[in-house]
Design a protein around this motif. Structure first.
Motif, PDB file in Angstrom:
ATOM      1  N   LYS A  24       0.786  -1.234   0.000  1.00 36.94           N
ATOM      2  CA  LYS A  24       0.000   0.000   0.000  1.00 36.94           C
ATOM      3  C   LYS A  24       0.820   1.289   0.000  1.00 36.94           C
ATOM      4  CE  LYS A  24      -2.237  -1.694   3.605  1.00 36.94           C
ATOM      5  NZ  LYS A  24      -1.617  -3.002   3.618  1.00 36.94           N
ATOM      6  N   ASN A  25       2.117   1.184   0.248  1.00 33.48           N
ATOM      7  CA  ASN A  25       2.935   2.399   0.274  1.00 33.48           C
ATOM      8  C   ASN A  25       4.401   2.023   0.074  1.00 33.48           C
ATOM      9  OD1 ASN A  25       4.149   1.839   2.947  1.00 33.48           O
ATOM     10  ND2 ASN A  25       2.059   2.185   3.687  1.00 33.48           N
ATOM     11  N   ALA A  26       5.215   3.044  -0.079  1.00 34.81           N
ATOM     12  CA  ALA A  26       6.641   2.811  -0.351  1.00 34.81           C
ATOM     13  C   ALA A  26       7.346   2.102   0.801  1.00 34.81           C
ATOM     14  CB  ALA A  26       7.337   4.136  -0.678  1.00 34.81           C
ATOM     15  N   ASP A  27       6.893   2.313   2.036  1.00 32.92           N
ATOM     16  CA  ASP A  27       7.514   1.621   3.169  1.00 32.92           C
ATOM     17  C   ASP A  27       7.265   0.121   3.107  1.00 32.92           C
ATOM     18  OD1 ASP A  27       8.534   3.955   4.225  1.00 32.92           O
ATOM     19  OD2 ASP A  27       6.826   4.284   5.564  1.00 32.92           O
ATOM     20  N   GLU A  28       6.106  -0.287   2.590  1.00 32.96           N
ATOM     21  CA  GLU A  28       5.779  -1.709   2.482  1.00 32.96           C
ATOM     22  C   GLU A  28       6.404  -2.347   1.245  1.00 32.96           C
ATOM     23  OE1 GLU A  28       1.525  -2.162   2.556  1.00 32.96           O
ATOM     24  OE2 GLU A  28       1.363  -1.411   4.607  1.00 32.96           O
ATOM     25  N   TRP A  29       6.859  -1.533   0.302  1.00 33.64           N
ATOM     26  CA  TRP A  29       7.441  -2.048  -0.935  1.00 33.64           C
ATOM     27  C   TRP A  29       8.873  -2.496  -0.664  1.00 33.64           C
ATOM     28  CZ3 TRP A  29      11.480  -1.755  -4.185  1.00 33.64           C
ATOM     29  CH2 TRP A  29      11.320  -2.345  -5.436  1.00 33.64           C
ATOM     30  N   ARG A  30       9.110  -3.841  -0.727  1.00 32.19           N
ATOM     31  CA  ARG A  30      10.435  -4.389  -0.479  1.00 32.19           C
ATOM     32  C   ARG A  30      10.812  -5.341  -1.612  1.00 32.19           C
ATOM     33  NH1 ARG A  30       7.783  -4.169   3.634  1.00 32.19           N
ATOM     34  NH2 ARG A  30       7.738  -4.831   5.727  1.00 32.19           N
ATOM     35  N   PRO A  31      11.965  -5.119  -2.220  1.00 35.12           N
ATOM     36  CA  PRO A  31      12.365  -6.006  -3.317  1.00 35.12           C
ATOM     37  C   PRO A  31      12.656  -7.421  -2.826  1.00 35.12           C
ATOM     38  CG  PRO A  31      14.144  -4.495  -2.780  1.00 35.12           C
ATOM     39  CD  PRO A  31      12.958  -4.084  -1.940  1.00 35.12           C
ATOM     40  N   ILE A  32      12.341  -8.381  -3.663  1.00 35.75           N
ATOM     41  CA  ILE A  32      12.724  -9.763  -3.410  1.00 35.75           C
ATOM     42  C   ILE A  32      14.246  -9.824  -3.587  1.00 35.75           C
ATOM     43  CG2 ILE A  32      12.599 -12.119  -4.338  1.00 35.75           C
ATOM     44  CD1 ILE A  32       9.674 -11.443  -5.149  1.00 35.75           C
ATOM     45  N   PRO A  33      14.952 -10.491  -2.687  1.00 36.55           N
ATOM     46  CA  PRO A  33      16.415 -10.559  -2.825  1.00 36.55           C
ATOM     47  C   PRO A  33      16.827 -11.022  -4.225  1.00 36.55           C
ATOM     48  CG  PRO A  33      15.761 -11.422  -0.696  1.00 36.55           C
ATOM     49  CD  PRO A  33      14.489 -11.182  -1.473  1.00 36.55           C
TER      50      PRO A  33
END
Length: 184
Positions: A24-33
């Motif tokens: 829902k936001n940039a903080d929750e956006w995490r790349p897959i290793p």
């Protein structure tokens, strides 16, 4: 550059971690290793990379267009730091019940990307993690590749008859290695 030098990627579950509660936001956006490094390898090997993604969280009111743009800016900035580039990001903002022609598995989103990029999608690799990605790729003559991240393992388990076993990869990094090794 020819259409065969284009690679299409789904976003959630392919590039970044997915969530049943939506990203829902940039903080929750995490790349897959390894995913950003894989995209950078595509860029260094003269591949054009575009993202095509269903983003029904917009229609559901779970995030705003500004939130989505912030996620995409985070993706682009992280890639820029390591020499990667996304040429275009195409998304469907509609809810499933909207009946639009751009929500995968419908081909509209991919066709819109093809028009904007001026390419024929026949044979273009499309890396996804869901049956809707596979079906959308087939609908435009693209080459569907499935990664087992995100929803990929469940997709393979639930729809083995729809998946070419030779087109299944543990993650985006492995799929990109395959594409570069074969010159696609």
């Amino acid at each position: 550059m020819t259409a065969t030098r284009l690679v299409l990627l789904d976003r959630d579950g392919v590039i970044n971690e997915d969530s049943p509660d939506y990203i829902k936001n940039a903080d929750e956006w995490r790349p897959i290793p390894g995913s950003l490094e894989a995209i950078a390898r595509l860029s260094r090997n003269e591949r054009r990379v575009c993202v095509v993604s269903n983003q029904s969280g917009l229609a559901r009111g779970l995030f705003t267009i500004d939130d989505l743009n912030a996620m995409h800016q985070k993706l682009r900035a992280a890639l820029e730091r390591i020499g990667g580039e996304i040429e275009g990001i195409f998304f469907c903002p509609h809810a499933p019940e909207a009946g639009c022609d751009c929500r995968k598995p419908a081909p509209g989103l991919l066709l819109a990307a093809a028009r904007r990029l001026g390419v024929d999608l026949r044979g273009v690799p499309f890396v996804g993690d869901s049956l809707s990605d596979i079906l959308a790729a087939r609908a435009v003559g693209a080459e569907p590749l499935l990664v087992l991240t995100g929803k990929g393992a469940r997709t393979l388990r639930d729809h083995p008859d729809q998946i070419d076993p030779a087109a299944v990869f543990p993650d985006l990094a492995a799929a990109v290695d395959h594409l570069i090794d074969r010159g696609a």
